[in-house]
Design a protein around this motif. Structure first.
Motif, PDB file in Angstrom:
ATOM      1  N   ASN A 288      91.171 -16.332  31.196  1.00 27.63           N
ATOM      2  CA  ASN A 288      91.134 -16.245  29.743  1.00 27.63           C
ATOM      3  C   ASN A 288      89.689 -16.319  29.286  1.00 27.63           C
ATOM      4  OD1 ASN A 288      91.107 -17.164  26.917  1.00 27.63           O
ATOM      5  ND2 ASN A 288      93.329 -17.392  27.161  1.00 27.63           N
ATOM      6  N   ASP A 289      89.218 -15.253  28.663  1.00 20.19           N
ATOM      7  CA  ASP A 289      87.817 -15.192  28.245  1.00 20.19           C
ATOM      8  C   ASP A 289      87.460 -16.276  27.226  1.00 20.19           C
ATOM      9  OD1 ASP A 289      87.197 -12.929  29.808  1.00 20.19           O
ATOM     10  OD2 ASP A 289      88.068 -11.608  28.300  1.00 20.19           O
ATOM     11  N   GLN A 290      88.446 -16.712  26.444  1.00 20.43           N
ATOM     12  CA  GLN A 290      88.161 -17.679  25.395  1.00 20.43           C
ATOM     13  C   GLN A 290      88.133 -19.114  25.947  1.00 20.43           C
ATOM     14  OE1 GLN A 290      87.333 -16.493  22.372  1.00 20.43           O
ATOM     15  NE2 GLN A 290      87.631 -14.476  23.336  1.00 20.43           N
ATOM     16  N   THR A 291      89.135 -19.470  26.730  1.00 21.69           N
ATOM     17  CA  THR A 291      89.213 -20.849  27.240  1.00 21.69           C
ATOM     18  C   THR A 291      88.448 -21.041  28.542  1.00 21.69           C
ATOM     19  OG1 THR A 291      91.236 -20.418  28.523  1.00 21.69           O
ATOM     20  CG2 THR A 291      91.502 -21.068  26.207  1.00 21.69           C
ATOM     21  N   ARG A 292      88.061 -19.910  29.175  1.00 21.69           N
ATOM     22  CA  ARG A 292      87.372 -19.936  30.475  1.00 21.69           C
ATOM     23  C   ARG A 292      88.238 -20.591  31.556  1.00 21.69           C
ATOM     24  NH1 ARG A 292      81.714 -19.198  29.667  1.00 21.69           N
ATOM     25  NH2 ARG A 292      81.507 -17.821  27.865  1.00 21.69           N
ATOM     26  N   GLN A 293      89.551 -20.403  31.443  1.00 19.11           N
ATOM     27  CA  GLN A 293      90.466 -20.944  32.445  1.00 19.11           C
ATOM     28  C   GLN A 293      91.193 -19.814  33.159  1.00 19.11           C
ATOM     29  OE1 GLN A 293      92.869 -23.597  30.028  1.00 19.11           O
ATOM     30  NE2 GLN A 293      91.677 -25.378  30.681  1.00 19.11           N
ATOM     31  N   GLY A 294      91.608 -20.074  34.390  1.00 19.35           N
ATOM     32  CA  GLY A 294      92.322 -19.088  35.183  1.00 19.35           C
ATOM     33  C   GLY A 294      91.806 -19.068  36.601  1.00 19.35           C
ATOM     34  N   ASN A 295      92.605 -18.503  37.505  1.00 21.49           N
ATOM     35  CA  ASN A 295      92.192 -18.432  38.916  1.00 21.49           C
ATOM     36  C   ASN A 295      92.256 -17.011  39.474  1.00 21.49           C
ATOM     37  OD1 ASN A 295      94.938 -18.009  39.141  1.00 21.49           O
ATOM     38  ND2 ASN A 295      95.348 -19.814  40.409  1.00 21.49           N
ATOM     39  N   GLY A 296      92.406 -16.017  38.594  1.00 22.99           N
ATOM     40  CA  GLY A 296      92.475 -14.625  39.038  1.00 22.99           C
ATOM     41  C   GLY A 296      92.675 -13.713  37.849  1.00 22.99           C
ATOM     42  N   PHE A 297      93.300 -12.556  38.115  1.00 25.89           N
ATOM     43  CA  PHE A 297      93.541 -11.564  37.066  1.00 25.89           C
ATOM     44  C   PHE A 297      94.958 -11.019  37.239  1.00 25.89           C
ATOM     45  CE2 PHE A 297      89.062 -11.694  38.065  1.00 25.89           C
ATOM     46  CZ  PHE A 297      88.453 -11.770  36.813  1.00 25.89           C
ATOM     47  N   SER A 298      95.600 -10.673  36.117  1.00 27.77           N
ATOM     48  CA  SER A 298      96.968 -10.172  36.224  1.00 27.77           C
ATOM     49  C   SER A 298      97.271  -9.203  35.102  1.00 27.77           C
ATOM     50  CB  SER A 298      97.971 -11.340  36.206  1.00 27.77           C
ATOM     51  OG  SER A 298      97.966 -11.978  34.940  1.00 27.77           O
ATOM     52  N   PHE A 299      98.328  -8.403  35.313  1.00 29.75           N
ATOM     53  CA  PHE A 299      98.843  -7.508  34.281  1.00 29.75           C
ATOM     54  C   PHE A 299     100.357  -7.551  34.335  1.00 29.75           C
ATOM     55  CE2 PHE A 299      98.357  -5.095  38.135  1.00 29.75           C
ATOM     56  CZ  PHE A 299      99.381  -4.149  38.158  1.00 29.75           C
ATOM     57  N   THR A 300     100.996  -7.177  33.237  1.00 34.57           N
ATOM     58  CA  THR A 300     102.435  -7.389  33.092  1.00 34.57           C
ATOM     59  C   THR A 300     103.268  -6.192  33.514  1.00 34.57           C
ATOM     60  OG1 THR A 300     102.032  -8.920  31.272  1.00 34.57           O
ATOM     61  CG2 THR A 300     104.265  -8.037  31.475  1.00 34.57           C
ATOM     62  N   ASN A 301     102.987  -5.032  32.975  1.00 35.76           N
ATOM     63  CA  ASN A 301     103.834  -3.856  33.181  1.00 35.76           C
ATOM     64  C   ASN A 301     103.470  -3.102  34.449  1.00 35.76           C
ATOM     65  OD1 ASN A 301     105.232  -4.188  30.660  1.00 35.76           O
ATOM     66  ND2 ASN A 301     103.398  -3.412  29.633  1.00 35.76           N
ATOM     67  N   SER A 302     104.474  -2.545  35.089  1.00 35.73           N
ATOM     68  CA  SER A 302     104.241  -1.740  36.291  1.00 35.73           C
ATOM     69  C   SER A 302     103.747  -0.364  35.856  1.00 35.73           C
ATOM     70  CB  SER A 302     105.530  -1.614  37.116  1.00 35.73           C
ATOM     71  OG  SER A 302     105.287  -0.936  38.328  1.00 35.73           O
ATOM     72  N   ASN A 303     102.467  -0.334  35.522  1.00 33.01           N
ATOM     73  CA  ASN A 303     101.862   0.824  34.889  1.00 33.01           C
ATOM     74  C   ASN A 303     100.452   1.009  35.441  1.00 33.01           C
ATOM     75  OD1 ASN A 303     100.021   1.926  32.650  1.00 33.01           O
ATOM     76  ND2 ASN A 303     102.062   2.492  31.910  1.00 33.01           N
TER      77      ASN A 303
END
Length: 479
Positions: A410-425
């Motif tokens: 998350n660019d705003q909170t600077r939290q996360g351990n990777g990257f993801s997307f929702t739709n199979s697109n």
């Protein structure tokens, strides 16, 4: 508590994928909690390392009655990591590869032989934990032939669905011929699914508890989209079904002590460690040595499930970027040829290793910056968990265990351990790839912080083993 695990594959003896990894790690974790743990599997004479076979103790033999068949079964034993492993010996059934064209008969034999082994040993197990379709007949056979035996009367059965797509289907006539089960079992509320027999359905019906390998997957398989035709049965038995996330054995996957990688490293030395491993892997694979170029890894079975059609759709754009892609795996010919084609067209950017090589897999985890898993569905997934430990940021589609373990930065909170997307697109995949590469090249301090967060994640078997132990305790207290 005495627990017996049943599986067609167990690491380090024989494995083709995640099932083998899980059965190599979970029994050890349960044993550490004080239970008396055993594992039973086929003795694949051409697959199991000769050194392990020399260590096995021969216990004897018996004959397995598979309806009209009367087949020899030898029994071997090996104790390792405080776990007792039993191996069922039949050159007729297990003299070849792990899986083959005659799997229905081989695993009908295996399932029956498991229960005959318990009789031969005169053991009483509190819990018998079966895994995937290849051992799905065990609780069915128990109900039909063994439940009145004194040493088995109180056994409870747990059945784990590792991948719902592979269910063990066959015609009714073949099933009756293989199993010798009477007509009572061949109804729509037991073994029959439409006009065919479904072994996984039988295991769900006749086990006392059913687990899947992540919370999200447990919810997904209740739907038409993910249910593979079994969602009706799963919903019917929702009261005994739950998700328990798989873990990873950090004794085997830990960059601080991994003997298979070029340079060991920790969260404090990850930057230099990654650089050293990347340069060494580039040299080994014949790629240009560029420590600053983002290296993307794919370690996978090359099949539809893994979302490789999405990657195919963006490959021409991806190879135009400053990056290197390293692929390791085997599977469907069209995907093997796809990666070979892109490697031929872009030899300085794509390395296609169409094989299985455990040492190379470890090197890829250690050398890459980004790990790609755009799966259509993923019951749990272990590769993304391993990648986290090595500081290789997973880029995943939000499904199954991927959703439960990878949290998009998350660019705003600077939290996360990777990257993801929702739709199979494919466009969503490309957007997420571009986003990840932008952080890598333009906001390196943030990338380093995500890497540190990833490496600090704990997806060992400790928490999951506690949940399994609690489930076993609940079942045995219901006697």
């Amino acid at each position: 508590m005495k627990v017996l695990y049943v599986s067609a594959e167990v690491e380090p003896f024989a494995k083709s994928g995640g099932l083998g990894d899980v059965l190599g790690a979970l029994p050890k974790a349960i044993a550490k909690q004080g239970s008396e743990v055993s594992v039973i599997m086929p003795k694949y004479t051409r697959v199991i390392d000769a050194e392990y076979q020399r260590q096995m103790q021969y216990l004897g033999y018996f004959y397995v009655d598979l309806n009209w068949r009367h087949q020899y079964c030898g029994l071997f034993k090996l104790v390792k990591d405080n776990v007792t492993f039993y191996f069922l010996d039949s050159e007729y059934y297990f003299g070849g590869d792990l899986y083959c064209f005659a799997d229905n008969e081989r695993f009908a034999f295996f399932s029956k032989a498991v229960l005959d082994t318990v009789c031969y040993l005169n053991e009483s197990f509190d819990v018998i934990h079966c895994n995937d379709w290849s051992s799905a007949l065990v609780p069915v056979y128990y109900d039909a032939f063994y439940r009145s035996l004194p040493n088995m009367a109180n056994a409870k059965f747990v059945y784990t669905i590792h991948n719902l797509r592979y269910q063990g289907r066959m015609g009714k006539g073949e099933a009756q011929d293989l199993t010798g089960l009477n007509e009572w079992y061949f109804t729509q509320d037991r073994l029959m699914q439409g006009d065919c027999v479904n072994l996984m359905q039988g295991a769900i019906v006749f086990s006392q508890a059913v687990t899947t390998v992540s919370d999200t997957y447990a919810r997904e398989i209740t739907t038409d989209y993910y249910g593979e035709g079994l969602n009706g049965v799963i919903n019917r038995y929702a009261y005994k079904t739950r998700g328990i996330l798989n873990g990873v054995d950090y004794d085997s996957y830990n960059p601080a002590k991994d003997k298979l990688i070029y340079t060991k490293y920790t969260v404090k030395t990850v930057k230099d460690g990654k650089r050293s491993n990347k340069l060494a892997l580039q040299a080994e694979l014949g790629l240009p040595q560029d420590a600053d170029a983002i290296m993307i890894g794919v370690i996978s079975r090359l099949v539809d499930q893994k979302g490789l059609h999405l990657l195919d759709a963006v490959m021409s754009r991806l190879t135009g970027a400053r990056m290197q892609l390293v692929v390791l795996g085997t599977g469907e010919k069209r995907y093997e040829d796809m990666f070979r084609y892109y490697a031929f067209r872009n030899p300085n950017k794509v390395s296609a290793n169409i094989t299985f090589n455990n040492a190379l897999a470890h090197k890829i985890y250690a050398a890459c910056d980004l790990f790609l898993m755009p799966s259509d569905f993923e019951p749990c997934g272990l590769s993304q968990i391993i990648a986290l430990k090595y500081g290789t940021l997973p880029l995943v589609r939000e499904t199954g265990g991927l959703k439960d373990t990878v949290f998009s930065y998350n660019d705003q909170t600077r939290q996360g351990n990777g990257f993801s997307f929702t739709n199979s697109n494919a466009d969503d995949l490309w957007y997420t790839l571009c986003r990840a590469m932008s952080v890598y090249y333009d906001r390196r301090a943030e990338w380093d912080a995500i890497t540190a967060a990833a490496m600090k994640c704990d997806y060992s078997w400790k928490k999951s083993a506690v949940k399994y132990a609690e489930l076993y305790k609940t079942l045995t207290q219901s006697n």
